[in-house]
Design an enzyme around this catalytic site. Structure first.
Site, mmCIF file in Angstrom:
data_model
loop_
_atom_site.group_PDB
_atom_site.id
_atom_site.type_symbol
_atom_site.label_atom_id
_atom_site.label_comp_id
_atom_site.label_asym_id
_atom_site.label_seq_id
_atom_site.Cartn_x
_atom_site.Cartn_y
_atom_site.Cartn_z
ATOM 1 N N ILE B 95 13.795 -17.000 -0.701
ATOM 2 C CA ILE B 95 13.819 -16.475 -2.072
ATOM 3 C C ILE B 95 14.295 -17.525 -3.077
ATOM 4 O O ILE B 95 14.033 -17.422 -4.251
ATOM 5 C CB ILE B 95 14.705 -15.213 -2.168
ATOM 6 C CG1 ILE B 95 16.149 -15.490 -1.698
ATOM 7 C CG2 ILE B 95 14.107 -14.076 -1.322
ATOM 8 C CD1 ILE B 95 17.128 -14.346 -1.915
ATOM 9 N N LYS B 96 15.038 -18.515 -2.625
ATOM 10 C CA LYS B 96 15.547 -19.627 -3.463
ATOM 11 C C LYS B 96 16.125 -19.135 -4.789
ATOM 12 O O LYS B 96 15.863 -19.737 -5.844
ATOM 13 C CB LYS B 96 14.455 -20.670 -3.682
ATOM 14 C CG LYS B 96 14.016 -21.361 -2.385
ATOM 15 C CD LYS B 96 13.135 -22.575 -2.612
ATOM 16 C CE LYS B 96 12.700 -23.241 -1.327
ATOM 17 N NZ LYS B 96 11.687 -22.500 -0.548
ATOM 18 N N ARG B 97 16.900 -18.070 -4.765
ATOM 19 C CA ARG B 97 17.517 -17.563 -5.969
ATOM 20 C C ARG B 97 18.710 -18.444 -6.344
ATOM 21 O O ARG B 97 19.318 -19.083 -5.473
ATOM 22 C CB ARG B 97 17.993 -16.111 -5.788
ATOM 23 C CG ARG B 97 16.895 -15.101 -5.393
ATOM 24 C CD ARG B 97 15.741 -15.052 -6.358
ATOM 25 N NE ARG B 97 14.857 -13.902 -6.159
ATOM 26 C CZ ARG B 97 13.578 -13.975 -5.779
ATOM 27 N NH1 ARG B 97 13.001 -15.141 -5.537
ATOM 28 N NH2 ARG B 97 12.851 -12.868 -5.659
#
EC number: 4.1.1.23
Lengths: 286, 286
Positions: B95-97
């Site tokens: 998700i690389k949030r």
């Protein structure tokens, strides 16, 4: 006419307040137990948008609050974007996505078309310029825009963003310079490019230099109110009251808690008016 | 036992192949027109998971591909996570949030509980350590894990990640050092912390130094195959074939295109076996 142009015109007409729809279910003064959390959030947002559309420069929807409610929340997210865009004001999806080019293409499709379509999105720069490029065909062809994280004002910003590079610049300078250069090919009629920057509204010492360095770059300015940014600070990041939008989320959504006896939507309207006067007052002093 | 411990055990038992379920509708050899795009993707993923569960170390689901299909895609995302987790193998949500603490709390809730629950998530570090901290209570209390972007191998990585700081380190060194330090308080039984790093599998010159510097840090290694990483390179980032998982998405999902007459799920299985032998063969040479 690009969405950044529309944003510029909206700020000129309605002021720089960006209403942040970071709606957490606990913010709602009342909930209908026959409805899901997402449905309750939509009803709250509907009233809030109706009350503030005359005094907002734009809306920003923070997707994390909706993701946290799962599928029910994603339906509320899609519905909130739809309601906000129906006002005609520019709507920023605060998604801060950042990934390799092939994945970024998927995110661009996700947030510039279909159920989750927004006018402008926020992006994260860590992986480099090829993580930004896939959004640019939408800027060129459909007038979409992006705000890329540059210099934020959260405590952790000092961990990486504010670190000095070998050439004397901060990491945020390198990011800002690179994106501004990229933006030259995406210039709108208003004199601002479709590639904007997220610049926190606190820490004033470099504000004038930042504004001067990025004359053609629109700023999304978080940090007013709850995060400690003052109108006098924020005015430094604007150019004659334009060239930036100033986000407030909790300050507006929870305004009713500081206005006893006033309905939440009316309180939000009052807070937008107060905030606009506060910022424009400081801009007029410059 | 943490999810990083489970990942370590799974790699020891099944090898380091991370099957990337970055499923684009165009990858499907056939589609059922009576079903939605998301439903078709789910059926493809279901067969793929069933075929590969004996030869995969873990699964990784890239949320962007699902977001690009709107609400239909988000339902497919939830269903895919559920199917992958039902295998008992660790499932990474890619998700690389990365956002301020209050927002990161919402993302942590979104991806560590409810419809979108995963075992481990990927995160982006740009905004600083307070954008990572809100995930850590889930690591402490429920054994969840995170992989934070550090040194990737996309062309744009040179724009920011590989830049040199005033102290001589690269930006990715500072990120890796900071996260490794943070990880000391989240150490699992296997000797690796719950805070891992994303380290691209190409560019070998610093591979040995990176592995030595982060002995107790598990690596998520993208870049095998489609992105140019070779098994001999990737073996340098592992420690006796463990301490990392190696992702392949298109290489596995589209394996059927290179195996004429073989069904897509069987072709995916064959490719997992081939990839595992390729990597383990190089590990054995070290």
């Amino acid at each position: 006419m690009t969405n950044m142009d529309k944003l510029y015109e909206s700020v000129a007409a309605n002021g720089p307040v960006c209403v942040g729809l970071d709606t957490e279910i606990s913010y709602l003064p009342t909930t209908d137990t026959a409805k899901t959390a997402g449905e309750n959030v939509v009803e709250f947002n509907r009233a809030l948008i109706a009350a503030t559309k005359g005094v907002a420069g734009c809306y920003k929807v923070q997707i994390a609050y909706y993701e946290s409610l799962g599928l029910d929340g994603m339906r509320a997210y899609a519905e909130t974007l739809k309601m906000a865009r129906a006002t005609g004001l520019p709507v920023i999806a605060d998604i801060k996505r950042g990934d390799i080019a092939k994945t970024a293409e998927m995110y661009a499709k996700a947030h510039f078309t279909g159920d989750f379509e927004a006018d402008i999105v926020t992006l994260a720069p860590y992986m480099g310029l090829d993580s930004i490029s896939p959004y640019l065909p939408y800027c060129k062809d459909q007038g979409k825009g992006v705000f890329v994280l540059c210099r934020t004002s959260n405590p952790g910003a000092k961990d990486f963003e504010y670190q000095k590079l070998a050439d004397g610049r901060h990491i945020y300078d390198l990011v800002g310079d690179s994106l501004t250069e990229m933006g030259k090919d995406y210039m709108g009629e208003c004199g601002y490019s479709s590639i904007g920057l997220v610049i926190g509204g606190t820490y004033t010492e470099e504000a004038t230099a930042i504004r001067a360095a990025y004359k053609n770059t629109f700023f999304l300015i978080p940090g007013y109110g709850a995060q400690g940014g003052k109108a006098a600070d924020i005015a430094q990041y604007l150019t004659k009251g334009n060239g930036g939008v100033v986000n407030s989320s909790r300050g507006i959504l929870l305004a009713y808690k500081k206005q006893p006896g006033v309905a939440f939507d009316e309180a939000a309207y009052n807070e937008c008016v107060r905030m606009r006067e506060d910022i424009q007052g400081e801009c007029n002093k410059l």
